[in-house]
Each structure stands twice: as structure tokens, then as C-alpha cells.
Design an enzyme around this catalytic site. Structure first.
Site, PDB file in Angstrom:
ATOM      1  N   GLY A  68       0.842  -1.208   0.000  1.00 35.69           N
ATOM      2  CA  GLY A  68       0.000   0.000   0.000  1.00 35.69           C
ATOM      3  C   GLY A  68       0.871   1.249   0.000  1.00 35.69           C
TER       4      GLY A  68
ATOM      5  N   GLY B 170       6.022  -2.627   3.447  1.00 35.41           N
ATOM      6  CA  GLY B 170       5.612  -3.051   4.788  1.00 35.41           C
ATOM      7  C   GLY B 170       6.001  -4.501   5.037  1.00 35.41           C
TER       8      GLY B 170
ATOM      9  N   ILE C  98       1.595   3.021   7.263  1.00 33.93           N
ATOM     10  CA  ILE C  98       0.873   4.040   8.034  1.00 33.93           C
ATOM     11  C   ILE C  98       0.453   3.444   9.365  1.00 33.93           C
ATOM     12  CG2 ILE C  98       0.036   5.359   6.038  1.00 33.93           C
ATOM     13  CD1 ILE C  98      -2.790   4.207   6.764  1.00 33.93           C
ATOM     14  N   ASP C  99       0.334   2.108   9.410  1.00 33.16           N
ATOM     15  CA  ASP C  99      -0.149   1.448  10.628  1.00 33.16           C
ATOM     16  C   ASP C  99       0.883   1.448  11.757  1.00 33.16           C
ATOM     17  OD1 ASP C  99      -2.335   0.921   9.104  1.00 33.16           O
ATOM     18  OD2 ASP C  99      -2.130  -1.256   9.083  1.00 33.16           O
TER      19      ASP C  99
ATOM     20  N   ARG D 231     -24.767  15.083  18.566  1.00 31.73           N
ATOM     21  CA  ARG D 231     -24.744  13.700  18.098  1.00 31.73           C
ATOM     22  C   ARG D 231     -23.506  12.958  18.579  1.00 31.73           C
ATOM     23  NH1 ARG D 231     -26.094  15.173  11.842  1.00 31.73           N
ATOM     24  NH2 ARG D 231     -28.346  14.897  11.954  1.00 31.73           N
TER      25      ARG D 231
ATOM     26  N   ARG E 288     -23.898   9.111  13.929  1.00 30.05           N
ATOM     27  CA  ARG E 288     -23.480   9.082  12.521  1.00 30.05           C
ATOM     28  C   ARG E 288     -22.092   8.441  12.413  1.00 30.05           C
ATOM     29  NH1 ARG E 288     -28.023  10.183  12.040  1.00 30.05           N
ATOM     30  NH2 ARG E 288     -28.998  11.914  10.928  1.00 30.05           N
TER      31      ARG E 288
ATOM     32  N   ARG F 206      -4.303   7.817   3.913  1.00 27.83           N
ATOM     33  CA  ARG F 206      -3.071   7.364   3.282  1.00 27.83           C
ATOM     34  C   ARG F 206      -2.590   8.305   2.188  1.00 27.83           C
ATOM     35  NH1 ARG F 206      -3.591   1.164   1.924  1.00 27.83           N
ATOM     36  NH2 ARG F 206      -3.195   1.843  -0.185  1.00 27.83           N
TER      37      ARG F 206
HETATM   38  O1  F6P Z   1      -1.528  -1.651   5.935  1.00 28.48           O
HETATM   39  C1  F6P Z   1      -1.920  -0.423   5.528  1.00 28.48           C
HETATM   40  C2  F6P Z   1      -3.383  -0.355   5.230  1.00 28.48           C
HETATM   41  O2  F6P Z   1      -3.608   0.993   4.988  1.00 28.48           O
HETATM   42  C3  F6P Z   1      -4.329  -0.924   6.294  1.00 28.48           C
HETATM   43  O3  F6P Z   1      -4.473  -0.114   7.402  1.00 28.48           O
HETATM   44  C4  F6P Z   1      -5.586  -1.139   5.487  1.00 28.48           C
HETATM   45  O4  F6P Z   1      -6.409  -2.122   6.029  1.00 28.48           O
HETATM   46  C5  F6P Z   1      -5.047  -1.582   4.171  1.00 28.48           C
HETATM   47  O5  F6P Z   1      -3.759  -1.052   4.052  1.00 28.48           O
HETATM   48  C6  F6P Z   1      -5.896  -1.172   3.006  1.00 28.48           C
HETATM   49  O6  F6P Z   1      -5.382  -1.724   1.843  1.00 28.48           O
HETATM   50  P1  F6P Z   1      -5.924  -1.412   0.372  1.00 28.48           P
HETATM   51  O7  F6P Z   1      -5.246  -0.165  -0.092  1.00 28.48           O
HETATM   52  O8  F6P Z   1      -5.522  -2.573  -0.435  1.00 28.48           O
HETATM   53  O9  F6P Z   1      -7.397  -1.213   0.471  1.00 28.48           O
END
Ligand code: F6P
Length: 357
Positions: A11, A114, A138-139, A174, A275, A284
Site C-alpha cells: 500500500g 511493509g 501508516i499502521d 450527536r 453518525r 493514506r
Molecule cells: O496496511 C496499511 C493499510 O492501509 C491498512 O491499514 C488497510 O487495512 C489496508 O492497508 C488497506 O489496503 P488497500 O489499499 O488494499 O485497500
């Protein structure tokens, strides 16, 4: 002139272009040429799909999100599915890549990715490729580095979104539930939620009880606080339940939907208008923060230094405010999770944040 290669895999995340720029500048100073392989490891196939990266091409890219090389988390090189299942990259794919690198005279390959992409880098290394890893996520869930670039930008995004959501939540009195990324680790939810003033943060590491979540909201109500912000990591799950998975149009299993689920249950239990806002890929994209630009640059420079030192099979790592390195073998398959008894969680509790437990 020495020739090296670089690719971005998995990603995308803010800061990838800063790594490319940093590596190209460091390599140019040594008189080396850099080939940028396109779309992750896929660029190693069919004789090589690449661009020559020089100072000119990489000028002005540091502030751009994404990656100018393109990337993918699918394709021929997938070595890992989710947190666990490992797979071997097919021998034919490895041999085709070896032939490409030999033909092009590439003497070192920097793989930016990653955990999954670094697992591929490790397999290539074991097959004799001169690989260097650069961690990206990013995680922020890699144990072998204190932080990864991309995380700070994602947290800044979540915090900014919560700042915005406060005004509508307060106006309508809310409950606003924001679902954020974080498959295995709740770092984005924890840091983003704290910075954005959330009152309830639900993370994968602390299974939640919906009655406790509702109680926390009603306590605020009784104290005259008529709106509440709840942040839910996509990988969070209730004590007696599971993570929420859905199948995409292309048949992939993805996390998502826990925010909506939590919102429904809150409305049922509290009677409050609720909501949901799924922040999704917004987290991202966009320009990297200053911190991620600096970290990305440092990581790119360090990767070139590791090639110079012949430290193949190593990954750039950030420890104790220094950029250093660890072996890729040591780094992969080790997730860094939020410890429920950590100082950060305790401090969040001290300012009144509920984890729904
Ligand atoms: O690992 C990074 C991440 O952004 C996760 O937090 C998320 O679940 C995943 O990638 C989303 O991946 P994609 O871009 O394939 O939807």
C-alpha cells in the site's frame, strides 16, 4: 559507475517519494545511477520495467503523497497474506527477476515496503539477491523500528478530520463514530483519537464491551456534554465477537464496517442520534507531514549507505532517535502492537478516554 535499483511495494503511504528523493541524492553524490522499478516488484519482470531516477526527476517530489514509481499489494511476488500465512514467491518469478537485474547490472536493490513486501525482500535475499529493506506503513506496526514514515501523516489526517467533525457533532448533539485504518494495531486510532479529542477509542488490542461504550457516552450526557466522538480502528472487535470483514468486488477480504456496527449499537443503547464517518484511504493520501519528509529522506540516505557498506539483507530502522539497521530476517513477521498497560494507554485513560473495557 555503480548501478542500483529501488522499488516501492504494498500500500502507498506519504513519505515514499521522500525516500526515493533521499536515495537518489545520496547515490548521485557517490556517482551511482539509480533505476526505479515500476509497480513494486512487478517491474523486475519482462526484462525490467523501470525509469532512470536522477536529481531532476526527483526534484519537487518530496511533498507529494503516493509514489512516483507506482506500487501494488498484489501480483507475482506476494509472499504473505494478512498477519500470518506465508507463501513462497514462485521459483520462476525469482529467476526471471534475477535475469533482469543481471542484464541491467544492478548491484543492489532497495525494497521499500511493509511487512508483506519485506517478506518478499527476505525471500529474494535468501535466493542470493543483494537486497536492502526500507520499512513503510501508516499502521506503524513493525516491531523492528520504533516508527515508520507515513504514520505521522495518517495521524495528522485523523486529528484534522476529528477537529472538523467536532463542529457538526456539537451542533447536532450527536455521537460521531469515525472508523480509521489499523488492521492489527491500534496506533492510528490511539494517536489520532488522542490528538483529535476523541472520548472513546476502540482498538484491536483491547476488545470492547458495547455496554461500557454506551455507559461512557451517557456519563458525558449527564455531565452536560451532549456530543461524543468515538474512534474505531477497522481491526477492533467486541469482547465476544470478531473483526468485521467484507469481500471487495475483486474477491479480496478487507476489514471494514466496525464503525457502522458500533454506531448502530450506540444508537440502540443510548437513544442518541449517531453518525458514522469512514476515513478510509484519505488517511493514506496527500502530502506527508514534515516529520515524514525528514524520516523518509533519512531512510533513503541510509539505504544507500547500507549498499555502500555491503550490508545486504538488512533493513533501515529507527531506534532511539537514530537511523540504524537490523537484519530483514529479524524484522519481518513481528508486529508491534499497542500494549494495553502501556504509558500511552494509561495517559489516555487519565484524560478520560474510554477504551470500552
Ligand atoms: O496496511 C496499511 C493499510 O492501509 C491498512 O491499514 C488497510 O487495512 C489496508 O492497508 C488497506 O489496503 P488497500 O489499499 O488494499 O485497500
Amino acid at each position: 559507475m555503480k548501478r542500483i535499483g529501488i522499488l516501492t511495494s504494498g500500500g502507498d503511504c506519504p513519505g515514499l517519494n521522500a525516500v526515493l528523493r533521499g536515495a537518489v541524492r545520496a547515490a548521485s553524490s557517490l556517482g551511482w545511477e539509480v533505476l526505479g522499478f515500476l509497480d513494486g516488484y512487478e517491474g523486475l519482470l519482462n526484462g525490467g520495467d523501470y525509469v532512470v531516477l536522477d536529481r531532476k526527476i526527483t526534484t519537487g517530489i518530496m511533498a507529494q503523497g503516493g509514489t512516483i514509481l507506482g506500487t501494488t499489494n498484489k501480483g507475482h511476488f506476494v509472499a504473505k497474506v494478512g498477519a500470518g500465512d506465508k507463501m513462497a514467491v514462485p521459483a520462476a518469478v525469482i529467476e526471471e527477476s534475477r535475469a533482469t537485474l543481471a542484464k541491467l547490472g544492478v548491484e543492489g536493490l532497495i525494497c521499500v515496503g511493509g511487512d508483506g513486501s519485506l517478506t518478499t525482500a527476505l525471500q529474494l535475499c535468501e535466493a542470493g539477491f543483494k537486497t536492502i529493506g526500507v520499512p513503510k506503513s501508516i499502521d506503524n506496526d513493525l516491531e523492528a523500528t520504533a516508527t515508520t514514515f507515513g504514520f505521522d501523516s495518517a495521524v495528522a489526517c485523523v486529528s484534522d478530520c476529528l477537529d472538523r467533525l467536532h463542529t457538526t457533532a456539537e451542533s447536532h448533539k450527536r455521537v460521531m463514530v469515525s472508523e480509521v485504518m489499523g488492521r492489527h494495531a491500534g496506533w492510528i486510532a490511539l494517536h489520532g483519537g488522542l490528538a483529535g479529542g476523541a472520548s472513546i477509542i476502540l482498538i484491536p488490542e483491547i476488545p470492547f464491551d458495547l455496554d461500557k461504550v454506551a455507559e461512557a457516552i451517557m456519563r458525558r450526557e449527564e455531565a452536560g456534554l451532549k456530543s461524543t466522538q468515538v474512534v474505531v480502528a477497522e481491526g477492533a472487535r467486541p469482547k465476544d465477537g470478531r473483526q468485521m470483514l467484507h469481500v471487495t468486488g475483486s474477491g479480496e477480504y478487507k476489514l471494514g464496517g466496525m464503525g457502522e456496527q458500533v454506531a448502530k449499537e450506540i444508537a440502540k443503547r443510548t437513544g442518541k442520534e449517531t453518525r458514522t464517518c469512514v476515513l478510509g484511504h484519505i488517511q493514506r493520501c496527500g502530502a506527508p507531514t514534515v516529520k515524514d519528509r525528514i524520516l523518509g529522506t533519512q531512510f533513503g540516505v541510509k539505504a544507500v549507505e547500507l549498499i555502500q557498506q555491503g550490508k545486504f539483507g538488512h533493513m533501515v530502522s529507527y531506534q532511539n532517535f537514530e537511523v540504524t539497521d537490523v537484519s530483514i530476517a529479524e524484522a519481518v513477521h513481528r508486529l508491534r502492537l499497542v500494549k494495553p498497560d502501556s504509558q500511552m494507554v494509561q495517559m489516555a485513560r487519565a484524560v478520560g478516554i474510554s477504551f470500552g473495557d
